[in-house]
Motif scaffolding. Structure first.
Motif, PDB file in Angstrom:
ATOM      1  N   VAL A  83     -14.416  -5.897  -4.471  1.00 21.89           N
ATOM      2  CA  VAL A  83     -14.835  -6.853  -5.494  1.00 21.89           C
ATOM      3  C   VAL A  83     -14.700  -6.205  -6.868  1.00 21.89           C
ATOM      4  N   ALA A  84     -14.123  -6.943  -7.801  1.00 20.03           N
ATOM      5  CA  ALA A  84     -14.046  -6.507  -9.198  1.00 20.03           C
ATOM      6  C   ALA A  84     -14.632  -7.620 -10.060  1.00 20.03           C
ATOM      7  N   TYR A  85     -15.486  -7.242 -10.991  1.00 19.11           N
ATOM      8  CA  TYR A  85     -16.110  -8.233 -11.870  1.00 19.11           C
ATOM      9  C   TYR A  85     -15.235  -8.460 -13.092  1.00 19.11           C
ATOM     10  N   LEU A  86     -15.192  -9.705 -13.532  1.00 18.22           N
ATOM     11  CA  LEU A  86     -14.355 -10.099 -14.661  1.00 18.22           C
ATOM     12  C   LEU A  86     -15.215 -10.528 -15.837  1.00 18.22           C
ATOM     13  N   TYR A  87     -14.740 -10.201 -17.037  1.00 15.42           N
ATOM     14  CA  TYR A  87     -15.426 -10.538 -18.278  1.00 15.42           C
ATOM     15  C   TYR A  87     -14.477 -11.312 -19.171  1.00 15.42           C
ATOM     16  N   ILE A 131     -21.145 -17.417  -9.586  1.00 15.51           N
ATOM     17  CA  ILE A 131     -19.979 -17.209 -10.432  1.00 15.51           C
ATOM     18  C   ILE A 131     -18.719 -17.548  -9.641  1.00 15.51           C
ATOM     19  N   PRO A 132     -17.642 -17.949 -10.315  1.00 17.31           N
ATOM     20  CA  PRO A 132     -16.400 -18.259  -9.612  1.00 17.31           C
ATOM     21  C   PRO A 132     -15.815 -17.012  -8.949  1.00 17.31           C
ATOM     22  N   VAL A 133     -15.200 -17.207  -7.797  1.00 21.25           N
ATOM     23  CA  VAL A 133     -14.564 -16.117  -7.067  1.00 21.25           C
ATOM     24  C   VAL A 133     -13.081 -16.448  -6.946  1.00 21.25           C
ATOM     25  N   TYR A 134     -12.238 -15.509  -7.361  1.00 17.95           N
ATOM     26  CA  TYR A 134     -10.792 -15.686  -7.284  1.00 17.95           C
ATOM     27  C   TYR A 134     -10.216 -14.677  -6.311  1.00 17.95           C
ATOM     28  N   ARG A 135      -9.088 -15.036  -5.727  1.00 18.52           N
ATOM     29  CA  ARG A 135      -8.396 -14.096  -4.862  1.00 18.52           C
ATOM     30  C   ARG A 135      -7.649 -13.073  -5.716  1.00 18.52           C
ATOM     31  N   TRP A 136      -7.307 -11.972  -5.109  1.00 18.98           N
ATOM     32  CA  TRP A 136      -6.645 -10.861  -5.789  1.00 18.98           C
ATOM     33  C   TRP A 136      -5.399 -11.339  -6.529  1.00 18.98           C
ATOM     34  N   GLY A 153     -19.573  -5.568 -23.994  1.00 22.93           N
ATOM     35  CA  GLY A 153     -20.460  -5.872 -25.112  1.00 22.93           C
ATOM     36  C   GLY A 153     -21.691  -6.670 -24.754  1.00 22.93           C
ATOM     37  N   GLY A 154     -22.240  -6.457 -23.569  1.00 23.73           N
ATOM     38  CA  GLY A 154     -23.480  -7.123 -23.193  1.00 23.73           C
ATOM     39  C   GLY A 154     -23.332  -8.495 -22.580  1.00 23.73           C
ATOM     40  N   GLN A 155     -22.121  -9.000 -22.459  1.00 25.09           N
ATOM     41  CA  GLN A 155     -21.943 -10.326 -21.865  1.00 25.09           C
ATOM     42  C   GLN A 155     -22.137 -10.263 -20.349  1.00 25.09           C
ATOM     43  N   ASP A 156     -22.519 -11.373 -19.788  1.00 23.87           N
ATOM     44  CA  ASP A 156     -22.686 -11.462 -18.343  1.00 23.87           C
ATOM     45  C   ASP A 156     -21.324 -11.531 -17.662  1.00 23.87           C
ATOM     46  N   VAL A 157     -21.313 -11.247 -16.374  1.00 17.43           N
ATOM     47  CA  VAL A 157     -20.093 -11.343 -15.588  1.00 17.43           C
ATOM     48  C   VAL A 157     -19.665 -12.811 -15.552  1.00 17.43           C
ATOM     49  N   ALA A 158     -18.397 -13.060 -15.867  1.00 14.93           N
ATOM     50  CA  ALA A 158     -17.895 -14.434 -15.915  1.00 14.93           C
ATOM     51  C   ALA A 158     -17.365 -14.880 -14.552  1.00 14.93           C
ATOM     52  N   ALA A 159     -16.791 -13.959 -13.799  1.00 17.26           N
ATOM     53  CA  ALA A 159     -16.218 -14.290 -12.486  1.00 17.26           C
ATOM     54  C   ALA A 159     -16.017 -12.998 -11.717  1.00 17.26           C
ATOM     55  N   GLN A 160     -15.542 -13.135 -10.501  1.00 17.35           N
ATOM     56  CA  GLN A 160     -15.197 -11.948  -9.743  1.00 17.35           C
ATOM     57  C   GLN A 160     -13.913 -12.214  -8.974  1.00 17.35           C
ATOM     58  N   VAL A 161     -13.201 -11.142  -8.702  1.00 14.96           N
ATOM     59  CA  VAL A 161     -11.968 -11.235  -7.938  1.00 14.96           C
ATOM     60  C   VAL A 161     -12.164 -10.407  -6.675  1.00 14.96           C
TER      61      VAL A 161
END
Length: 112
Positions: free
Chosen positions: A49-53, A4-9, A30-38
């Protein structure tokens, strides 16, 4: 195995949000997969790390039913009852003490 893409804070693109940000908007993943993380860097430790949806795929939060309200009230009441004296402390008993303040420090009550 995809990565998954990783973004800076604070540099994540619009349209992505954390669970807390979704909740503030009245949404849930709502059941979606993690789209990215920061990632937030820290000195001498691994980054936070925080997961983004995706906001557009998020669903509305389910409303509280009367049964859920009753269960929540019962759970909160149980956190206020002292296991030693079985009285309602009037506040949530701290887990570090495990009992109400008068039961945890009885000698201070007598000295006052």
């Amino acid at each position: 195995m995809s990565t998954i893409p990783v973004y800076r804070w604070r540099l994540a693109p619009h349209g992505l949000a954390t669970r807390r940000q979704l909740r503030a908007l009245g949404l849930r993943p709502g059941g979606q997969d993690v789209a990215a993380q920061v990632e937030r860097p820290r000195r001498r430790r691994e980054p936070l790390v925080a997961y983004l949806y995706r906001v557009e795929q998020a669903k509305p939060v389910r409303p509280m039913t009367p049964a859920k309200w009753a269960a929540l009230a019962k759970a909160n009441a149980a956190r206020r009852i002292c296991p030693e004296c079985r009285r309602d402390a009037g506040y949530v008993i701290p887990p570090s003490l495990g009992m109400c303040t008068p039961c945890a420090f009885p000698e201070e009550q007598r000295a006052a």
